[in-house]
Design an enzyme around this catalytic site. Sequence first.
Site, PDB file in Angstrom:
ATOM      1  N   ASP A   1       0.786  -1.251   0.000  1.00 27.46           N
ATOM      2  CA  ASP A   1       0.000   0.000   0.000  1.00 27.46           C
ATOM      3  C   ASP A   1       0.810   1.290   0.000  1.00 27.46           C
ATOM      4  O   ASP A   1       0.229   2.363  -0.139  1.00 27.46           O
ATOM      5  CB  ASP A   1      -0.934   0.075   1.220  1.00 27.46           C
TER       6      ASP A   1
ATOM      7  N   ASP B   1      -9.030  -8.262   8.813  1.00 28.61           N
ATOM      8  CA  ASP B   1      -8.513  -7.049   8.177  1.00 28.61           C
ATOM      9  C   ASP B   1      -8.547  -5.859   9.132  1.00 28.61           C
ATOM     10  O   ASP B   1      -7.840  -4.874   8.914  1.00 28.61           O
ATOM     11  CB  ASP B   1      -9.356  -6.693   6.945  1.00 28.61           C
TER      12      ASP B   1
END
Length: 599
Positions: free
Chosen positions: A317, A536
């Site tokens: 990311d 998550d």
Amino acid sequence: MKSGFWSAKRKSRLAVASSVTAAAVVAGLVVAGGSPAAAASGCKVTYTVNQWDTGFTANLAVTNLGDAVSSWDVQWDFAGNQQVQQGWSATFSQSGKHVSAKNPSWGGALGSNATASFGFNGSYSGTNAVPASFSLNGVVCDGSTGGPSTTPTTPTTPTTPTTPTTTTTPPQPGTHVDNPYSGAKGYVNPDWSAEVTAAAAAKGGTLGTQMAKVANTSTAVWLDRIAAIEGTSSARGLRGHLDAALAQSGSGTPVTIQIVVYDLPNRDCAALASNGELQAGSGGLARYKSEYIDAIASILSDSKYAPLRVVAVVEPDSLPNLITNTATAKCAEAQSTGAYTQGIQYALNKLHAISNVYNYLDIAHSAWLGWDSNFGPFVNLVKQTLQGTTAGVNSIDGFISDTANYTPLTEPNLPDSSLNVGGQPLRSATFYQWNPYFAEVPFATAMYNAFVSAGLPSGIGMLIDTSRNGWGGSARPTGASGSTVDSYVNSGRIDRRLHRGNWCNQSGAGLGVRPTASPAAHFDAYVWIKPPGESDGASQQIPNDEGKGFDGMCDPTFHGSDQANGGNLTGALPNSPLSGKWFEAQFEQLVQNAYPAVQ
């Protein structure tokens, strides 16, 4: 990791599992364009099978030995009851035993001596024989130009899969090979495997049996804080995993262990669920170098670990956030301080210097960077970042997409984003928002081509995390129909998220393709980066000492912003724990919705 309109999210671990392998090279053809009979023809076909119980993955490589063509159609007959279930890099159709694989919309041209690679997952019972012959555009494959123009027929005695007899000398321990997954078996994390086994035993019944079958799949080790390197009272450290990997290499087959390097200052700057411990404005970059990267490199440099192949997935990311999310204060700070680019350059320098370490840089996924306005700038940012390392563009072995995300390998019912329905191309549908990439295989293929065109070595390899992008179960559509782009897309897409920007603990998701080495040209492996069953992010605020905050995108009652997910509900499962913690309800759903199914 995040995914969606502008950004994408992920988290946890990776995988590569060994499988039964059979390979056969069939003399073959290739030709296309206008009239197949009029064009010079000839090709060879390589058909490789990784099989288990009643399922298999087949990869085909067709090399054109004739004139350049603008489209292709490879056909063959199965000898048994094999059925194509899911394919990539081709459009498949099957009638009885007869199969046709036509070029995808983005890959029709095939030059002389060029190769097209594609593959599929299939089912079978009994014997899984390799097809005896192949054709392209009606010309039977015979290994030479000008082969006969007829459709292949199934022989009375089908050939048995054979393994190539050519022998090679195994590389010396520590030798840097082209593909760290080829000829190796994946490290099975004993800690994650024990969690799966315990959950399966407690569940019992048919589902418990299916859950137990997943326990021996290889997954990655996430080093998401400095303390994870040495280990904690509840989790072994890096040395503990490396020692366990050595113990698993008793057969002499190399073991590939995957680690995720994930602790940059201002980590995951556009989200909260997986924020980290280091801050760019408080000496975080210096600590990242001295306390984190140096510590990892010191352990990996130990000569006793030289027999292992260590794959490092570098900072998911991070660089994608610098393309799309610098309006967020933490991302702007990561950019202005150089925390992301300098941190990644330092990590690549240290890890590239260790011969048995393989660096793969994260490239988000198609739902994040697929638009031209994101795609091109990202390629340029990656090249500039690599040029700042000691080894330049040679400091990496490849790239990885879809890390801990849910975007499928392909959209089998929507293979052409330019298909016109109701006067509009499919990519204009609300779900895709003019993004031309509906899935990861075409996206990663385009990324590979763009990187090579930008000057990176052609030998780089791509990885895709398939741990949770299967989207099987009863909700999986088998076709598409409708008079408008929205109705057509919504009826046919296997990605059942409410919005492609939803990334946290998605309801309805399933396990994807099992880890597979060399699934297609330029792809080193399909891997399980995110260990299925690890959350998550928490669905509500949970106090912790890991720097992980509460992100509304993990709350099933929350509507995101227009930028994040079009203002839709998040699609997250309720009652989820902190990121990286065991989330059994999600694991059970992933197994139930697995595609291919867990047999």
